[in-house]
Design a protein around this motif. Structure first.
Motif, mmCIF file in Angstrom:
data_model
loop_
_atom_site.group_PDB
_atom_site.id
_atom_site.type_symbol
_atom_site.label_atom_id
_atom_site.label_comp_id
_atom_site.label_asym_id
_atom_site.label_seq_id
_atom_site.Cartn_x
_atom_site.Cartn_y
_atom_site.Cartn_z
ATOM 1 N N THR A 58 42.855 -29.297 52.181
ATOM 2 C CA THR A 58 42.458 -29.990 50.960
ATOM 3 C C THR A 58 41.009 -29.641 50.636
ATOM 4 O OG1 THR A 58 43.827 -31.816 51.714
ATOM 5 C CG2 THR A 58 42.429 -32.239 49.811
ATOM 6 N N MET A 59 40.738 -29.285 49.407
ATOM 7 C CA MET A 59 39.357 -29.021 49.004
ATOM 8 C C MET A 59 39.114 -29.713 47.676
ATOM 9 S SD MET A 59 37.146 -25.543 48.784
ATOM 10 C CE MET A 59 38.153 -24.521 47.752
ATOM 11 N N ARG A 60 37.961 -30.400 47.587
ATOM 12 C CA ARG A 60 37.653 -31.126 46.356
ATOM 13 C C ARG A 60 36.197 -30.910 45.947
ATOM 14 N NH1 ARG A 60 41.157 -35.183 48.551
ATOM 15 N NH2 ARG A 60 39.475 -35.840 49.903
ATOM 16 N N GLN A 61 35.982 -30.959 44.647
ATOM 17 C CA GLN A 61 34.625 -30.947 44.089
ATOM 18 C C GLN A 61 33.704 -29.949 44.742
ATOM 19 O OE1 GLN A 61 34.017 -35.024 44.704
ATOM 20 N NE2 GLN A 61 35.325 -35.556 42.971
ATOM 21 N N SER A 62 34.142 -28.710 44.763
ATOM 22 C CA SER A 62 33.341 -27.707 45.449
ATOM 23 C C SER A 62 33.085 -26.523 44.542
ATOM 24 C CB SER A 62 34.067 -27.245 46.705
ATOM 25 O OG SER A 62 34.212 -28.336 47.572
ATOM 26 N N ASP A 63 32.090 -25.757 44.935
ATOM 27 C CA ASP A 63 31.768 -24.560 44.182
ATOM 28 C C ASP A 63 31.823 -23.371 45.118
ATOM 29 O OD1 ASP A 63 31.082 -25.838 41.651
ATOM 30 O OD2 ASP A 63 29.459 -26.757 42.827
ATOM 31 N N VAL A 64 32.705 -22.452 44.828
ATOM 32 C CA VAL A 64 32.840 -21.282 45.689
ATOM 33 C C VAL A 64 32.916 -20.035 44.831
ATOM 34 C CG1 VAL A 64 33.974 -22.481 47.580
ATOM 35 C CG2 VAL A 64 35.358 -21.549 45.737
ATOM 36 N N ILE A 65 32.497 -18.934 45.403
ATOM 37 C CA ILE A 65 32.611 -17.676 44.669
ATOM 38 C C ILE A 65 33.871 -16.949 45.117
ATOM 39 C CG2 ILE A 65 31.538 -15.454 44.198
ATOM 40 C CD1 ILE A 65 28.837 -16.919 44.326
ATOM 41 N N ASP A 66 33.929 -16.672 46.412
ATOM 42 C CA ASP A 66 35.152 -16.081 46.936
ATOM 43 C C ASP A 66 35.750 -17.037 47.945
ATOM 44 O OD1 ASP A 66 35.100 -13.632 45.552
ATOM 45 O OD2 ASP A 66 33.466 -12.970 46.881
ATOM 46 N N ALA A 67 37.043 -17.317 47.805
ATOM 47 C CA ALA A 67 37.675 -18.240 48.746
ATOM 48 C C ALA A 67 38.989 -17.659 49.233
ATOM 49 C CB ALA A 67 37.922 -19.592 48.094
ATOM 50 N N HIS A 68 39.132 -17.752 50.528
ATOM 51 C CA HIS A 68 40.371 -17.279 51.142
ATOM 52 C C HIS A 68 40.944 -18.468 51.899
ATOM 53 C CE1 HIS A 68 42.847 -14.180 53.290
ATOM 54 N NE2 HIS A 68 42.997 -15.235 54.069
ATOM 55 N N ILE A 69 42.109 -18.938 51.473
ATOM 56 C CA ILE A 69 42.638 -20.183 52.044
ATOM 57 C C ILE A 69 44.059 -19.921 52.506
ATOM 58 C CG2 ILE A 69 43.317 -22.539 51.481
ATOM 59 C CD1 ILE A 69 40.959 -22.430 49.450
ATOM 60 N N SER A 70 44.329 -20.157 53.764
ATOM 61 C CA SER A 70 45.700 -19.903 54.182
ATOM 62 C C SER A 70 46.189 -20.871 55.242
ATOM 63 C CB SER A 70 45.849 -18.455 54.651
ATOM 64 O OG SER A 70 45.465 -18.337 55.987
ATOM 65 N N SER A 71 47.465 -21.195 55.139
ATOM 66 C CA SER A 71 48.151 -22.069 56.084
ATOM 67 C C SER A 71 49.551 -21.499 56.255
ATOM 68 C CB SER A 71 48.222 -23.488 55.534
ATOM 69 O OG SER A 71 49.089 -24.262 56.334
ATOM 70 N N SER A 72 50.249 -21.899 57.294
ATOM 71 C CA SER A 72 51.636 -21.441 57.405
ATOM 72 C C SER A 72 52.596 -22.569 57.109
ATOM 73 C CB SER A 72 51.922 -20.882 58.795
ATOM 74 O OG SER A 72 51.246 -19.673 58.950
ATOM 75 N N ASN A 73 52.340 -23.707 57.745
ATOM 76 C CA ASN A 73 53.233 -24.829 57.525
ATOM 77 C C ASN A 73 52.472 -26.014 56.963
ATOM 78 O OD1 ASN A 73 55.534 -23.503 58.737
ATOM 79 N ND2 ASN A 73 54.372 -23.697 60.639
ATOM 80 N N GLY A 74 51.865 -25.819 55.855
ATOM 81 C CA GLY A 74 51.110 -26.940 55.324
ATOM 82 C C GLY A 74 50.913 -26.776 53.832
ATOM 83 N N ARG A 75 50.548 -27.889 53.223
ATOM 84 C CA ARG A 75 50.274 -27.892 51.799
ATOM 85 C C ARG A 75 48.845 -27.391 51.550
ATOM 86 N NH1 ARG A 75 49.654 -32.976 50.642
ATOM 87 N NH2 ARG A 75 50.942 -33.574 52.414
ATOM 88 N N ILE A 76 48.605 -26.843 50.382
ATOM 89 C CA ILE A 76 47.236 -26.502 49.991
ATOM 90 C C ILE A 76 46.948 -27.225 48.681
ATOM 91 C CG2 ILE A 76 45.694 -24.636 49.248
ATOM 92 C CD1 ILE A 76 47.200 -22.771 51.088
ATOM 93 N N ASN A 77 45.873 -27.948 48.674
ATOM 94 C CA ASN A 77 45.561 -28.792 47.542
ATOM 95 C C ASN A 77 44.119 -28.564 47.107
ATOM 96 O OD1 ASN A 77 46.213 -30.884 45.787
ATOM 97 N ND2 ASN A 77 47.360 -31.883 47.468
ATOM 98 N N LEU A 78 43.900 -27.976 45.969
ATOM 99 C CA LEU A 78 42.528 -27.713 45.516
ATOM 100 C C LEU A 78 42.297 -28.460 44.204
ATOM 101 C CD1 LEU A 78 42.411 -23.846 46.125
ATOM 102 C CD2 LEU A 78 41.999 -25.682 47.763
ATOM 103 N N THR A 79 41.241 -29.235 44.170
ATOM 104 C CA THR A 79 40.966 -30.041 42.979
ATOM 105 C C THR A 79 39.487 -29.925 42.596
ATOM 106 O OG1 THR A 79 42.492 -31.616 43.977
ATOM 107 C CG2 THR A 79 41.377 -32.322 41.983
ATOM 108 N N ASP A 80 39.231 -29.752 41.313
ATOM 109 C CA ASP A 80 37.862 -29.724 40.779
ATOM 110 C C ASP A 80 36.992 -28.688 41.474
ATOM 111 O OD1 ASP A 80 38.741 -31.793 39.219
ATOM 112 O OD2 ASP A 80 37.873 -33.353 40.517
#
Lengths: 515, 102
Positions: A424-446
């Motif tokens: 889970t990621m919220r209210q963040s500022d990123v330029i390059d993001a690499h996000i990975s999971s195998s058995n999980g949800r990915i939730n990005l907000t704001d």
């Protein structure tokens, strides 16, 4: 005559099941036909040839396994009850002394000795590293545990058996009737009685016996041969510890930590001293060095030849050793390097750090309020990672079994990786993001809502949904295999340069404007 | 005679008779009674049991003179059972003969 014979026989055969009785009757019916038709005999002649119905019935019933009915037992007819007062006296003495005092005492002694042994085994210092010693020792402990379970069931049966014996004796002496019924009822309380009835359960009990014997013998012999290592099985004792050093304003320090079975917390303080305090494991020879030439704080503990399996029991049962490192607000930390086997790590309130590098096997990480840091790298196998209010050029957070939750992050290069856990990621500022999971949800907000837009986002999972809300990154690639994809931005004036989205077995709900 | 032994021997006799020729209950009784002098009421439950255990099947055979009679017939497993009983009997006989010095 024939009819009378048949009826009489029928009534004598009444204990049989209806079908069986009919089968037997059919033989005799046929017998009458055959005799009459083929041999020309009269009914009376045939009846004379046959045995009388009573004998037939007795023979038949015997073949079917019915025994002749019991006569009324002579015991029940005996109305006069003779009490033997000598026997009654002894039974009372026995009840008073043995039953109420000695037997419970014996049972409680056996049980407490056994429990003590099990308790000792559970509290031993089990190793984290799964070397051969660890396996032998775990095997040995399991063997003892199984054997103890078997012993307890056996003991219980012996106890019930003793009660049955007592009841029988008392009923005999006081001439109480219905003994058989009572004893049969009591027998049901024995575990053995049920084991005998279910062969699979019995088989398992035998298997358990074998397994525990093998474990104890192999583990025991092997451990005896390695006796040198046996003495370090000691229970983990914690001891208070404190060490400090005075610092001057503006000093630049480096922190190096390498500990086993200890949580590490790095905390800011208003005191002028660097202080390391907490509860440490006595046997681990904790060593804290303040090297004033290089301005390095070194914290280490050592359990090298130690036979330690901490992972298993200790994680569950014992309290953790904790080391708190207090850093004065007016000095700087150059880099923080932490290796904590089976320990959690938390770092709070820092600015302008070179790098943070943290490794743990079974520990959770928590970072709060860290700004102006070049590189934050944290890896654990079993533990949650939470990061809050972090500003780092490069930020790598990896766990195998744990969730990752980040909030108010500023990072040029962000990498969040987990295998079994949600991200889970919220209210963040990123330029390059690499996000990975195998058995999980990915939730990005704001993400990148207020500052400049991000450049690249790559988010991938296999079994889970990916949900993006207000993510203002120019190039987005989202992939899942078994899960749904969702992407929605409120600001309709933001156009993506590129959007790749793919799911094999899930639905898509993508609603973003694109160039 | 020992019940277990008697049971086995009677099973063997009954099955052997039926193996020779399908036949009915009273005939089987007569054949055994002629040699061993056994009571009728012992044979019928045995026949019933052998049917139940699947060694025998029955069928009705109409007759000229009166109602159809129930005939007994050996099944395949009945024949196997008979063979094993014969083997057991021969071994038993041989051993007993040795013992009594035949």
């Amino acid at each position: 005559m024939k009819k009378q014979f048949i009826e009489t026989l029928k009534s004598y055969l009444s204990p049989l099941e209806e079908q069986e009785r009919q089968e037997i009757m059919a033989f005799y019916e046929e017998r009458f036909f055959t005799g009459a038709m083929y041999e020309g005999k009269t009914e009376q002649e045939i009846i004379d040839e046959l045995e009388n119905p009573k004998d037939i019935a007795r023979n038949v019933l015997k073949e079917y396994g019915y025994r002749p009915q019991n006569k009324v037992s002579s015991e029940a007819q005996d109305d006069t009850v003779h009490f033997n007062f000598f026997k009654i006296f002894w039974i009372l003495v026995f009840d008073l002394l043995i039953v109420t005092w000695l037997v419970p005492l014996l049972f409680s002694v056996v049980i407490s000795v056994g429990s003590g042994l099990i308790g000792f085994l559970l509290n031993l210092n089990y190793p984290t590293t799964m070397d051969i010693n660890a396996f032998l020792f775990i095997g040995f402990s399991l063997g003892v545990l199984f054997l103890w379970i078997l012993l307890i069931t056996w003991l219980y049966d012996v106890f019930v058996g003793f009660i049955i014996w007592l009841v029988r004796w008392h009923m005999d002496v006081f001439k109480i009737q219905g003994k058989k019924k009572v004893l049969r009822f009591l027998k049901q309380f024995q575990i053995h009685y049920h084991l005998k009835k279910h062969s699979t359960l019995y088989q398992w009990k035998q298997n358990l016996k074998m397994i525990s014997a093998i474990l104890i013998i192999i583990g025991g012999i092997a451990l005896l041969l390695r006796q040198g290592q046996l003495e370090v099985f000691a229970t983990k004792e914690l001891a208070s510890y404190q060490e400090s050093i005075e610092t001057e304003e503006g000093d630049l320090w480096t922190l190096e930590v390498s500990v086993f079975e200890s949580d590490v917390n790095i905390i800011r303080t208003d005191e002028p001293n660097i202080t390391v305090s907490g509860e440490v494991i006595e046997d681990y020879e904790t060593m804290i060095v303040f090297d004033t030439e290089t301005n390095t704080i070194k914290i280490e503990n050592d359990r090298d030849a130690r036979f330690v399996i901490s992972g298993f029991w200790q994680l569950i049962f014992s309290e953790d050793s904790v080391l708190d490192v207090y850093i004065p607000r007016d000095i700087h930390l150059d880099s923080v390097d932490i290796i904590a086997h089976n320990g959690a790590v938390s770092i709070n309130d820092f600015e302008t750090l070179q790098s943070i590098d943290i490794t743990s096997t079974n520990g959770a990480f928590s970072f709060t309020n860290i700004t102006g840091i070049e590189r934050l790298e944290a890896r654990t196998t079993n533990g949650r990672i939470t990061a809050n209010h972090i500003q780092a050029d490069t930020m790598i957070l990896e766990t195998t079994n744990g969730t990752i939750t980040v909030e108010t992050i500023v990072s040029d290069d962000l990498r969040l990786v987990t295998t079994n856990g949600n991200i889970t990621m919220r209210q963040s500022d990123v330029i390059d993001a690499h996000i990975s999971s195998s058995n999980g949800r990915i939730n990005l907000t704001d993400i990148n809502e207020t500052t400049q837009h991000g450049q690249n986002l790559y988010a991938k999972t296999t079994n889970g949904d990916i949900e993006l809300t207000n993510v203002y990154i120019k190039r987005v690639e989202i992939r899942t295999t078994n899960g749904n994809l969702g992407y929605h931005n409120t600001d309709r004036s933001f156009y993506l340069d590129r959007l790749i989205h793919q799911t094999t077995n899930g639905s898509k709900n993508i609603d973003v404007p694109k160039n | 005679m020992d019940t277990q032994l008697k049971k086995g021997v009677l099973d063997l006799c009954v099955l052997s008779i039926i193996d020779e020729k399908d036949t009915y209950g009273y005939f089987i009784y007569q054949a055994i009674d002629y040699v061993l002098g056994i009571s009728e009421s012992t044979i019928y439950p045995i026949l019933r049991r052998l049917v139940k255990e699947g060694y025998l099947t029955t069928y009705l055979k109409p007759s000229v003179h009166g109602p159809a009679r129930k005939f007994f017939k050996l099944t395949d497993i009945g024949r196997t059972h008979l063979n094993s009983l014969q083997d057991a009997w021969q071994t038993f006989e041989y051993k007993v003969n040795q013992l009594i010095g035949e």
